[in-house]
Design an enzyme around this catalytic site. Structure first.
Site: not given
Ligand code: AMP
Length: 615
Positions: A15, A76, A175, A199
């Site tokens: 992850d 990211k 994800e 999420d």
């Protein structure tokens, strides 16, 4: 550590998060996170030392306190994006942004340009070493998770980062999709069952709707299919922290700039502490004064409510997109640290009318799912197979800056589509094409992903070459393009000039606009098409008239010429940007000319046959 053995090396799941990253593995004992008992989370922060040494994680944060100019966090957010897009974020986060090759976002360290993929590579290398020292084998293969909304450029850049870290990416998994795998959803589930993954992390929100689909005859597996996804990259726990600070200063006074970061950190600490106590209080020294700051459950609920409401609006959007009713959802999975908020759990349970899955640590569930996918790929778990969808439609620019969508949003991947087209000029040997991503009808409203040139087309009259372009999106959501000229079999050379990714805000905006503008876009698109086709017709008719005029009666020729002039005027007005063009009237004008020119066609053909040439 024993001698690493590559042959037995497991495929790890990673992850790669914006704030924290972690690595997991799934073996006979099931999935587990690697890298330490106390905290397996590695902060996604890299410190670049003056001596060239690179430090990753908690230590990088410590070094960074004195040298923020050598410390990169949140890489990211920059990966696969342009410097222009990231300017505002870089300024607010204090990161040393610079422009890399092709305008890509990069960081400047000691005057050297460092790309976000190099930063991510350092994090991946650290995770790889963590896994190697714990498992005692060398690791060279991984499944890496990416946000569902990551576009092609961002996915490619993530793969590049892995390559730099010596890892072969066997699969990029969305994800939210990984989270469902961690719960083993799929095994023993009913075909057709729908699952929502909610999420909510520190800075982003994602909602994904999955469906369990029937097993393929030749596969002894259950399959997931992602029906729809939506998200918001500017919605998360950080917003709640800032809102708590605003609540403390609701009397209109503002905290000093120098105190803000400590206040936000305190807000975050107290917010977490409320998971275990009814009310919390701490004091903080601000500008020489010690002040008490308190927070109760009721206050936190009230502060967080607008943000939670926004997440639920996103969930509604996903259900609408997939045309699935709320009561058709069989399971709801919670992911991300902010789903520990009791308000979130209650609101989600109320919204979907069922208790969400919360048994696994919401910070680890994505890595665990990636590890499960790794085990599936290594043949250890043949009981699950993963399908995914395209986050945004992919298409090509066509004549008049319109877009031709080849692959629609939410198409399951891997996916393949082909489009045929031709040249517009005699003897044309190359064509420049633009690949776009987005929901609107015109290029200017979508996002350019890449421009490519087809060259080496054999010279032929306009409209004769049969160019076929194939889009292929692999299991990882990565796009490759192939083009061939069918008549000659010449494979065109593709020179891909990648552009950059879409921000989630842009993706959301484009998607919303596509609905709002769908009608007017369609009308514009139709008029553009009518112009293109009318011009081809008019050219053909004028050429034919020149050759066979003497063989036709004068009134017929006059009628054709009148109609030609009317159509030319319409095309001219449309191309000059006239706003009042009626596409229906335009279309009937063109159709009338089509019908009227049939005799001309026949005459031209018999003339050509007599003359020994057919054009
Ligand atoms: P993630 O991005 O998934 O690591 O989530 C980080 C976010 O979760 C941060 O905004 C944290 O403040 C938040 N968070 C972590 N633990 C809790 C908790 N117990 N209650 C509320 N929020 C939390």
């Amino acid at each position: 550590m024993s001698e690493p053995s590559a042959s037995k090396s497991p495929i790890v799941g990673i992850d790669l998060g914006t704030t924290n990253s972690l690595v997991a593995v799934c073996d006979a004992a099931g999935p587990r996170v690697l890298g330490g008992v106390v905290s397996a989370l590695t902060p996604s922060v890299v410190f670049f030392g003056a001596d060239g040494a690179r430090t990753v994680g908690a230590e990088a944060i410590r070094f960074g306190l004195s040298r923020p100019d050598r410390t990169i966090a949140s890489a990211k957010r920059f990966i696969g994006r342009s410097a222009k897009e990231m300017g505002a974020f870089a300024t607010s986060s204090g990161l040393p942004l610079t422009e890399g090759p092709r305008g890509l976002a990069a960081f400047s360290i000691d005057g050297q340009c460092v790309l976000p993929q190099e930063v991510s590579a350092e994090i991946l290398r650290t995770l790889r070493h963590q896994a190697e020292s714990e498992l005692g084998v060398s690791i060279d293969r991984a499944v890496i998770t990416v946000p569902a909304y990551f576009d092609d450029a961002q996915r490619q850049a993530t793969r590049d980062a892995a390559r730099l870290a010596g890892l072969r990416v066997l699969r990029l998994v969305n994800e939210p999709t990984a989270a469902s795998l961690a719960y083993g959803i799929g095994r023993g589930s009913q075909v057709g069952e729908k699952v929502v993954i909610y999420d909510l992390g520190g800075g982003t929100f994602d909602c994904t709707l999955l469906e369990i689909i029937p097993r393929e005859a030749d596969l002894e597996t259950d399959c997931f299919q992602v029906l729809a996804t939506a998200g918001d990259t500017e919605l998360g726990g950080d917003d709640i922290d800032r809102a708590i600070v605003a609540h403390w200063f609701r009397d209109g006074t503002a905290p000093e700039l120098a105190d803000r970061a400590r206040l936000v950190a305190l807000a975050e600490r107290l917010k977490r502490a409320l998971s275990h106590s009814a009310s919390v209080e701490e004091t903080l020294e601000l500008q020489g004064d010690r002040r008490a700051f308190a927070l109760t459950h009721a206050e936190l609920d009230e502060i967080a409510k607008p943000f939670v409401d926004r997440t639920l609006a996103c969930c509604s959007r996903v259900l609408n997109d997939a045309k699935v009713a709320r009561d058709a959802i069989a399971r709801v999975v919670l992911v991300g640290g902010s789903t520990r908020l009791s308000l979130v759990r209650r609101a989600v349970a109320d919204f979907f009318q069922r208790e969400p899955y919360t048994a696994l640590d919401p910070d680890r569930v994505v890595a665990l799912g990636a590890a499960v996918q790794g085990a599936i790929l290594s043949g250890n778990r043949r009981d699950l197979l993963l399908l995914d969808v395209l986050p945004l439609s992919l298409g090509l620019e066509t004549v008049g800056s319109a877009t031709a969508k080849l692959l629609m949003r939410n198409t399951p991947i891997p996916a393949r589509a082909t489009e045929k087209f031709s040249t517009s000029m005699d003897g044309q040997t190359s064509v420049k094409l633009q690949v776009v991503q987005g929901e609107r009808e015109f290029v200017e409203d979508c996002r350019s992903l890449a421009t490519f040139h087809l060259t080496g087309i054999p010279p032929m009259p306009a409209g004769i070459p049969q160019l076929e372009v194939e889009f292929l999106v692999d299991q990882n959501g990565v796009l490759s393009i192939r083009a061939v000229e069918r008549r000659s079999g010449v494979e065109a050379t593709l020179q891909i000039i990648p552009s950059y990714g879409l921000t989630e805000a842009e993706a959301t905006r484009m998607e919303a606009e596509s609905i709002a503008h769908a009608r007017s876009d369609m009308e514009r698109h139709r008029i553009t098409d009518l112009c293109v086709h009318s011009k081809l017709d008019m050219k053909w008719i004028s050429d034919a008239l020149r050759r066979v005029r003497s063989e036709l009666e004068a009134p017929y020729v006059e009628d054709l010429e009148r109609q030609l002039a009317q159509l030319a005027a319409m095309v001219h007005a449309a191309e000059a940007g006239a706003q009042n063009i009626d596409a229906n009237a335009f279309s009937s004008l063109k159709q009338r000319l089509d019908v009227a020119s049939v005799r001309l066609h026949e005459c031209a053909i018999s003339h050509s046959i007599r003359g020994g040439s057919i054009r």
